[in-house]
Design a protein around this motif. Structure first.
Motif, PDB file in Angstrom:
ATOM      1  N   UNK A  69       9.988  -4.694 -28.047  1.00  0.00           N
ATOM      2  CA  UNK A  69       9.197  -4.248 -27.416  1.00  0.00           C
ATOM      3  C   UNK A  69       9.176  -4.373 -25.801  1.00  0.00           C
ATOM      4  N   UNK A  70       9.706  -5.706 -25.351  1.00  0.00           N
ATOM      5  CA  UNK A  70       9.890  -5.815 -24.050  1.00  0.00           C
ATOM      6  C   UNK A  70      10.940  -4.878 -23.370  1.00  0.00           C
ATOM      7  N   UNK A  71      12.201  -4.763 -24.500  1.00  0.00           N
ATOM      8  CA  UNK A  71      13.314  -4.111 -23.972  1.00  0.00           C
ATOM      9  C   UNK A  71      13.062  -2.688 -23.919  1.00  0.00           C
ATOM     10  N   UNK A  72      12.029  -2.055 -24.703  1.00  0.00           N
ATOM     11  CA  UNK A  72      11.650  -0.674 -24.527  1.00  0.00           C
ATOM     12  C   UNK A  72      10.636  -0.425 -23.402  1.00  0.00           C
ATOM     13  N   UNK A  73       9.805  -1.256 -23.228  1.00  0.00           N
ATOM     14  CA  UNK A  73       8.936  -1.126 -21.918  1.00  0.00           C
ATOM     15  C   UNK A  73       9.639  -1.016 -20.758  1.00  0.00           C
ATOM     16  N   UNK A  74      10.703  -2.067 -20.615  1.00  0.00           N
ATOM     17  CA  UNK A  74      11.502  -2.391 -19.562  1.00  0.00           C
ATOM     18  C   UNK A  74      12.341  -0.993 -19.229  1.00  0.00           C
ATOM     19  N   UNK A  75      13.125  -0.487 -20.268  1.00  0.00           N
ATOM     20  CA  UNK A  75      13.748   0.636 -20.578  1.00  0.00           C
ATOM     21  C   UNK A  75      12.718   1.932 -19.763  1.00  0.00           C
ATOM     22  N   UNK A  76      11.325   2.266 -20.135  1.00  0.00           N
ATOM     23  CA  UNK A  76      10.705   3.165 -19.840  1.00  0.00           C
ATOM     24  C   UNK A  76      10.332   3.138 -18.450  1.00  0.00           C
ATOM     25  N   UNK A  95       8.885   1.427  -6.497  1.00  0.00           N
ATOM     26  CA  UNK A  95       9.286   0.215  -6.277  1.00  0.00           C
ATOM     27  C   UNK A  95       8.488  -0.635  -7.208  1.00  0.00           C
ATOM     28  N   UNK A  96       7.190   0.152  -7.317  1.00  0.00           N
ATOM     29  CA  UNK A  96       6.208  -0.733  -8.467  1.00  0.00           C
ATOM     30  C   UNK A  96       7.022  -0.645  -9.841  1.00  0.00           C
ATOM     31  N   UNK A  97       7.508   0.512 -10.216  1.00  0.00           N
ATOM     32  CA  UNK A  97       7.975   0.764 -11.332  1.00  0.00           C
ATOM     33  C   UNK A  97       9.246  -0.094 -11.621  1.00  0.00           C
ATOM     34  N   UNK A  98      10.143  -0.450 -10.555  1.00  0.00           N
ATOM     35  CA  UNK A  98      11.266  -1.330 -10.683  1.00  0.00           C
ATOM     36  C   UNK A  98      10.635  -2.733 -10.930  1.00  0.00           C
ATOM     37  N   UNK A  99       9.524  -2.996  -9.973  1.00  0.00           N
ATOM     38  CA  UNK A  99       9.211  -4.445 -10.224  1.00  0.00           C
ATOM     39  C   UNK A  99       8.509  -4.735 -11.754  1.00  0.00           C
ATOM     40  N   UNK A 100       7.985  -3.800 -12.123  1.00  0.00           N
ATOM     41  CA  UNK A 100       7.540  -4.071 -13.435  1.00  0.00           C
ATOM     42  C   UNK A 100       8.673  -3.948 -14.538  1.00  0.00           C
ATOM     43  N   UNK A 101       9.676  -3.347 -14.503  1.00  0.00           N
ATOM     44  CA  UNK A 101      10.913  -3.206 -15.490  1.00  0.00           C
ATOM     45  C   UNK A 101      11.378  -4.766 -15.069  1.00  0.00           C
ATOM     46  N   UNK A 102      11.637  -5.271 -14.154  1.00  0.00           N
ATOM     47  CA  UNK A 102      12.092  -6.525 -13.570  1.00  0.00           C
ATOM     48  C   UNK A 102      11.246  -7.855 -14.268  1.00  0.00           C
ATOM     49  N   UNK A 103       9.893  -7.605 -14.151  1.00  0.00           N
ATOM     50  CA  UNK A 103       8.800  -8.432 -14.796  1.00  0.00           C
ATOM     51  C   UNK A 103       9.137  -8.543 -16.331  1.00  0.00           C
ATOM     52  N   UNK A 159      11.787 -10.018  -8.968  1.00  0.00           N
ATOM     53  CA  UNK A 159      10.424  -9.237  -9.471  1.00  0.00           C
ATOM     54  C   UNK A 159       9.646  -9.447  -8.212  1.00  0.00           C
ATOM     55  N   UNK A 160       9.537 -10.641  -7.441  1.00  0.00           N
ATOM     56  CA  UNK A 160       8.733 -10.637  -6.218  1.00  0.00           C
ATOM     57  C   UNK A 160       9.209  -9.692  -5.162  1.00  0.00           C
ATOM     58  N   UNK A 161      10.714  -9.726  -5.130  1.00  0.00           N
ATOM     59  CA  UNK A 161      11.274  -8.888  -3.858  1.00  0.00           C
ATOM     60  C   UNK A 161      10.531  -7.247  -4.189  1.00  0.00           C
ATOM     61  N   UNK A 162      10.777  -6.640  -5.459  1.00  0.00           N
ATOM     62  CA  UNK A 162      10.377  -5.516  -5.726  1.00  0.00           C
ATOM     63  C   UNK A 162       8.730  -5.243  -5.288  1.00  0.00           C
ATOM     64  N   UNK A 163       8.098  -6.361  -6.009  1.00  0.00           N
ATOM     65  CA  UNK A 163       6.665  -6.140  -5.607  1.00  0.00           C
ATOM     66  C   UNK A 163       6.470  -6.147  -4.116  1.00  0.00           C
ATOM     67  N   UNK A 164       6.802  -6.803  -3.526  1.00  0.00           N
ATOM     68  CA  UNK A 164       6.984  -6.969  -2.040  1.00  0.00           C
ATOM     69  C   UNK A 164       7.368  -5.540  -1.261  1.00  0.00           C
ATOM     70  N   UNK A 165       8.323  -4.988  -1.875  1.00  0.00           N
ATOM     71  CA  UNK A 165       8.776  -3.671  -1.389  1.00  0.00           C
ATOM     72  C   UNK A 165       7.532  -2.559  -1.555  1.00  0.00           C
ATOM     73  N   UNK A 166       6.950  -2.646  -2.875  1.00  0.00           N
ATOM     74  CA  UNK A 166       5.987  -1.676  -2.979  1.00  0.00           C
ATOM     75  C   UNK A 166       4.883  -1.971  -2.084  1.00  0.00           C
TER      76      UNK A 166
END
Length: 806
Positions: A132-139, A181-189, A212-219
């Motif tokens: 489930x985590x892998x599918x979420x990250x992929x989306x 950036x937000x989507x990348x942060x959540x994929x990284x999370x 993950x923090x870096x992507x959230x920071x960019x957003x």
């Protein structure tokens, strides 16, 4: 509740694709719409399926298939085919939608909804399992990749609307980039969660958390750096959620790295990282609580804060009692390397649009693309302009220049007076015959009357339009005496119309002045032009004659005059031959243009582009330039003719000077010269006057159409104002009836209440009928005063007559 965010869909509405597509194909597509009946139906069906807000994996195929077909459609149609497309803002589906006549707006919105679909699919995944985590990250990766594709590949073809009220801010660069950036942060999370579930070593988990923090920071930085209008689109708790996550994952990365330091016996560094981790966790908790983010996220932060606090207390005690290591300052600690194991991923349907069509045919594949058709039209326009402006007009200028120069030198009349001492020159007889056949004076008089009649009709139309405005103003003023009307006064509300009427009045005044010049010209030359309509005998009798002996007596002076006359005549004949040659050049150029067809070459060039490439006219510039080069030989020839005429006129001036010097003092010949010259010039004025009248006739006819349109706009505006007045009156009467049974309101309160309107909810699937008037236009859609939508700026006034020679 999920601790990750998902992007909502941009709500759309049904549009009438068949009508717009059929109209375009019929009028501008060069084909019959029935040939593409099935393609039009497929387009409508694909769109209906694509804008469905159902969240399911199968809808990825629906949206990417529609996007692929949109590329095919945009390769054949221009963006604007008069198809109004409406989408509500992403975070406010009940708001008044933005409506644009632009298929590129449709494409951007579809891509946005594809990213939203991937984010929502990810949020529905069960992230308690590795799969489930892998599918979420992929989306989330697919959502980020779609957003990147939107602002790097698709937005360049979208033309920003001129009116700020029609700008879709949720498709702007800053807004889309923040979501990416937000989507990348959540994929990284998700990657961090998988690493934790798989019990990776602490150092790796810490690096993933730092990424993950870096992507959230960019957003967060992108949102805070955006304009206030864009920043306010996001829900109030989103920025707090993102910033809380940013601090949370700094705390996580420092906490995981502290465990690595403990295992490596770096107890002082361990304690320093725990201190920093606790401080960041506290920032995350404070930001989340203040921003009222979900309890799920706050609970995660609180759990981390509790764990870090316990570990910090233990590490502080152990270091004080056992290890006694120095605790470095936060600035002296080595930073944690950032790991980005999950980059954005571009959906396959966007990488290769053909892959999602399952062997379906491309819609409108047989239709000639709009870019190619427009390139053909551009070429034909350039070809016409080249022939008209650089050949026809230059040829006319050469002839006018030569005629003016000859008129100043009294040629060819002075020669004809010598060569034909009695009778009339053949050239003058031909001109007189031409005016007689056309019944010249009667023709001019009738044309003057026609132009006057049209000018009067135009003025009447304008006055009728002004009467409409005056009547409305009178009704408005009368109503204000009996009702407390809270709206703009007529002279304020109709300022655009009155300014436009002043412009039209100015145009009519200028045209009237031009007409008066033409009438004065006719009055001045009427008698001489009328003289040219006399029969040959009477015309000849009106011209003084001389004897052959008086101008050609066998004396040395007479022979010298004859010699100069023959040389001058030769140059005049050479000038006439040059003008005939220029006329033949124009005819050859027109014949070449008539038989010239660029379509095969354009279509061949268009076939060389990739199938889904949006073909624009600019892509054919090399072909257009190459084809227009066929007319370069004509341009070279006309330039050579200009040089030849300049030389000829100089020689004519010189030879005429010698000719006149040799025959000075002969009053009989001089009188004959003046008479012939006057008749010859009368013919030129006849042609000039008829040309002026033809231009005036055309001008007033075109202006009449514009004034009729203006009158209709005034009528519609007046009806709208009157209806508004009746509505206000009924509202006042209703209020008075209700107040008769209750305590009257204060006047100020009545005014305030009278402007309140009930907010009507927009039914699902329907476009609201009422829109805020766009900037620069009235509520009726009247163009601004300086708008190019008013066509009079392109309407040429009749040319004034040339200044009278002194």
């Amino acid at each position: 509740m999920p601790n990750l965010l998902s992007i909502p869909f941009k709500k759309s509405y049904n549009v009438d694709i068949p009508e717009a597509a059929r109209n375009y194909i019929s009028n501008l597509g060069g084909a019959h719409p029935d040939e593409f009946r099935q393609d039009i139906k497929s387009w409508q069906d694909l769109r209906s399926d694509a804008i469905n807000e159902l969240v399911h994996e199968t809808r990825v195929q629906s949206i990417t298939s529609y996007h692929a077909q949109l590329l095919s459609i945009l390769a054949k149609f221009p963006g604007d085919i008069q198809l109004p497309i409406s989408y509500a803002p992403a975070f406010d589906p009940s708001a008044v939608p933005i409506t644009l006549n632009d298929l590129n707006f449709e494409r951007l919105s579809i891509l946005f909804n594809l990213a939203a679909l991937h984010s929502q699919l990810a949020s529905f995944e069960d992230r308690s399992t590795a799969e489930g985590i892998k599918r979420a990250a992929g989306n989330y990766q697919q959502a980020a990749g779609t957003l990147r594709f939107l602002h790097t590949n698709a937005v360049s073809s979208f033309h920003r609307p001129l009116d700020e009220d029609d700008v879709p801010l949720d498709l702007s660069l800053d807004f889309v980039k923040a979501l990416e950036w937000l989507m990348l942060a959540q994929a990284q999370e998700c990657s961090w969660q998988l690493a934790k579930l798989s019990q990776y070593r602490n150092s790796l988990i810490g690096k993933i958390a730092a990424g993950t923090s870096h992507y959230y920071g960019m957003a967060s930085t992108t949102i805070r750096g955006a304009s206030p209008q864009i920043k306010h689109i996001f829900p109030s708790d989103w920025l707090a959620h993102i910033e809380a996550k940013q601090h949370h994952f700094v705390a996580v990365s420092e906490y995981r790295e502290s465990i690595t330091d403990f295992e490596a016996s770096r107890y002082g560094l361990e304690l320093a990282r725990l201190v920093k981790s606790r401080a960041e966790a506290q920032k995350a908790f404070d930001a989340g609580k203040k921003g009222k983010i979900t309890q799920t996220v706050l609970h995660d932060i609180q759990s981390l804060l509790d764990s870090v606090t316990k570990s910090e207390n233990r590490a502080q005690r152990d270091n004080d009692l056992i290890y006694h290591q120095d605790v470095p300052a936060a600035s002296a600690m080595p930073s944690i390397p950032i790991t980005h194991p999950l980059p954005l991923s571009l959906p396959k349907g966007l990488q290769d649009p053909t892959s999602v069509l399952d062997n379906q045919h491309f819609l409108f594949g047989e239709l000639v693309c709009w870019g190619a058709r427009e390139a053909i039209n551009i070429y034909n326009d350039r070809k016409r302009n080249l022939i008209q402006e650089r050949l026809v007009e230059v040829t006319q200028q050469l002839e006018d220049q030569a005629n003016e120069e000859l008129r100043k030198q009294n040629l060819p009349s002075s020669l004809e007076a010598l060569e034909r001492p009695i009778g009339l020159p053949p050239s003058l007889l031909r001109k007189a015959e031409e005016i007689r056949l056309e019944d010249g004076p009667a023709k001019i008089q009738a044309s003057i009357e026609d132009v006057e009649r049209l000018a009067h009709q135009d003025l009447i139309i304008l006055e009728e339009a002004l009467d409409i405005l005056d009547n409305e103003a009178s009704e408005d003023e009368a109503a204000r005496k009996s009702l407390p009307i809270d709206r703009l006064k007529s002279h304020e509300a109709n300022v655009e119309l009155t300014e436009k009427s002043k412009r039209y009045q100015s145009i009519l005044t200028q045209a009237s002045e031009s007409d008066e010049h033409v009438r004065q010209k006719w009055d001045e030359w009427e008698s001489r032009i009328t003289e040219l309509t006399m029969d040959e005998a009477n015309l000849e009798a009106s011209v003084p004659s001389s004897t052959a002996l008086s101008s050609a007596r066998p004396t040395p002076q007479g022979r010298q005059t004859r010699d100069h006359a023959r040389a001058l005549r030769a140059k005049l004949e050479e000038l006439d031959a040059l003008h005939r040659e220029a006329g033949q050049l124009v005819r050859r150029a027109r014949s070449r243009a008539a038989s010239d067809d660029i379509q095969p070459r354009i279509l061949k060039a268009a076939s060389g582009f990739e199938r889904l490439t949006t073909v624009t006219p600019e892509m054919f510039e090399d072909v257009l330039d190459d084809e227009l080069a066929k007319f370069d030989t004509f341009l070279i020839e006309i330039r050579e003719m200009k040089k030849r005429q300049t030389g000829l006129l100089e020689e004519i001036r010189s030879k005429n000077h010698k000719f006149l010097d040799s025959r000075r003092g002969d009053p009989i010949i001089k009188d004959r010269e003046n008479a012939l010259q006057s008749l010859d010039f009368a013919y030129s004025k006849y042609r000039e006057i008829t040309r002026n009248l033809d231009e005036g006739f055309k001008f007033y006819n075109e202006l009449a159409g514009i004034l009729v349109q203006f009158k209709e706009v005034c009528k519609t505006w007046s009806l709208h104002r009157n209806q508004e007045l009746r509505d206000l009156s009924r509202g006042m009467q209703s209020l008075s009836l209700n107040d008769s049974a209750a305590k009257p309101y204060p006047q100020s309160e009545v005014k305030a209440n009278s402007s309140d309107t009930e907010v009507q909810k927009i039914p699902s699937g329907e476009i609201p009928g009422l829109r805020k008037p766009i900037s620069g236009k009235s509520s009726l859609g009247l163009p601004a005063f300086n708008s190019s939508e008013w066509e009079f700026e392109e309407l040429p006034l009749p040319p004034p007559p040339p200044r009278k020679a002194t």
